[in-house]
Design a protein around this motif. Structure first.
Motif, mmCIF file in Angstrom:
data_model
loop_
_atom_site.group_PDB
_atom_site.id
_atom_site.type_symbol
_atom_site.label_atom_id
_atom_site.label_comp_id
_atom_site.label_asym_id
_atom_site.label_seq_id
_atom_site.Cartn_x
_atom_site.Cartn_y
_atom_site.Cartn_z
ATOM 1 N N VAL A 150 27.620 -7.529 -15.613
ATOM 2 C CA VAL A 150 27.105 -8.470 -14.619
ATOM 3 C C VAL A 150 25.597 -8.523 -14.760
ATOM 4 N N VAL A 151 25.049 -9.705 -14.600
ATOM 5 C CA VAL A 151 23.601 -9.908 -14.628
ATOM 6 C C VAL A 151 23.178 -10.536 -13.305
ATOM 7 N N ILE A 152 22.148 -9.963 -12.691
ATOM 8 C CA ILE A 152 21.566 -10.530 -11.477
ATOM 9 C C ILE A 152 20.126 -10.890 -11.791
ATOM 10 N N THR A 153 19.758 -12.130 -11.551
ATOM 11 C CA THR A 153 18.409 -12.585 -11.880
ATOM 12 C C THR A 153 17.998 -13.690 -10.917
ATOM 13 N N ASP A 154 16.826 -14.282 -11.174
ATOM 14 C CA ASP A 154 16.397 -15.461 -10.438
ATOM 15 C C ASP A 154 15.768 -16.419 -11.441
#
Length: 358
Positions: A150-154
């Protein structure tokens, strides 16, 4: 699309009970600090002469695992994209300010994080492999090599094609709000927690951080002058001497909310400056800041305090005349996450009681 401030930074090379936040203490600063409530403030902060560095007394972020995790987590991210997360064993969380990885660690899932961006610099994450190059540029090969689940970014890091490539390869990518300020720390925590299937831990952490920040603001209010005429006038300057980049941050940049929480006046916002703007020497001098806030590496990049005074307009300010520059680590000063209360504490000492700054 990258935000204006992000574009500027990116082009520069450089159980239902919440998991407890555990922190290392004076090992990071070499100092044992008395509580902020017991610090004796300067009699007149505007008259203080000389630079100081704000240092966190507690710089690390660790925590026990959340008591409850709900997977799969089916959410709609900040961009309106439906995402289903089934596996959080290999997490990547990256953004311009280092907020997202810090939040994952604060939620107790730091042991699952497999890489970091250059802005993530707290001790528990420091040895993780970098996924950014040339400062804040995403490296697709480095990211894919870490096999994230999973990747969490903005939207503050680019190229955006890298994020799209990750999504196309089958990696669940959750995009959260790119805004960073004192006002939405809890919202970011909740967004990250929802993506990782730990909403209860997220709510507890968000509530606790809000209480910590409110308590710190109350302590700062007793240090800062109450008389509006005696309040420190502060400007946040972003400098990268090697690239010839000299900007000031104003309304909506995050620096404005930080300065306000410190009981000071943000002169850039007062002057009507939105976001970030190149330094205008005449406007800077006219704003009359008593203190200049800077990132430590930015100050180093211009040759320290003497070099900063050579930037047009700086020497003509009260801050320049008093050599009153307060710097703090790049990965901390605008991080707006689990370390927020500590950042306020460190900056308040540097502004109002520099002899107690560590």
């Amino acid at each position: 699309m990258l935000s204006t401030v992000a574009v500027l930074l990116a082009i520069v090379v450089s159980g239902c009970s919440s998991p407890p936040l555990a922190t290392t203490k004076a090992a990071e600063t070499g100092a044992d600090l008395q509580p902020l409530s017991q610090v004796k403030p300067l009699s007149e902060p505007k008259n203080q002469v000389g630079p100081s560095t704000a240092r966190l007394a507690q710089a690390d972020i660790t925590g026990g695992k959340p008591a409850v995790q709900h997977l799969p987590a089916a959410i709609t991210d900040h961009q309106g994209t439906p995402v289903t997360v089934t596996d959080t064993s290999r997490i990547l969380a990256f953004d311009m300010s280092g907020t997202l990885a810090a939040t994952v660690f604060g939620l107790g899932l730091g042991g699952n994080v497999v890489g970091r961006d250059v802005s993530t610099g707290f001790p528990s994450a420091r040895d993780l492999p970098l996924v950014t190059v040339n400062g804040h540029r995403l490296n697709a090969e480095a990211i894919l090599a870490l096999r994230p689940t999973v990747v969490i970014t903005d939207t503050t890091l680019g190229p955006w094609d890298v994020v799209l490539q990750l999504r196309a390869s089958g990696v669940p990518v959750v995009v959260v709000d790119a805004k960073r300020s004192m006002d939405n720390v809890g919202d970011i925590v909740r967004q990250v927690a929802a993506a990782l299937g730990v909403p209860e831990a997220g709510e507890s952490l968000a509530t606790r951080l809000a209480a910590d920040v409110d308590a710190k603001k109350a302590e700062i209010a007793k240090l800062a002058p109450a008389d509006p005429a005696r309040k420190l006038r502060v400007v946040f300057l972003y400098m990268r001497g090697q690239a010839g980049v000299y900007h000031l941050f104003g309304k909506g940049s995050g620096a404005d909310s930080l300065i306000g929480a410190l009981g000071a006046v943000d002169v850039a916002t007062q002057a009507g400056i939105e976001g970030m703007r190149p330094v205008n020497p005449e406007a800077l001098a006219k704003a009359k800041p008593d203190v200049i806030l800077m990132m430590t590496k930015g100050l180093e990049s211009v040759g320290g305090i003497d070099g900063a005074l050579q930037v047009p307009g700086v020497a003509q300010t009260p801050a320049g005349q008093h050599r009153r520059v307060v710097d703090m680590a790049d990965s901390q000063i605008l991080s707006f996450g689990p370390l927020t209360a500590g950042v306020l504490d460190a900056l308040a000492r540097a502004l109002y009681a520099p002899d107690d700054a560590g």
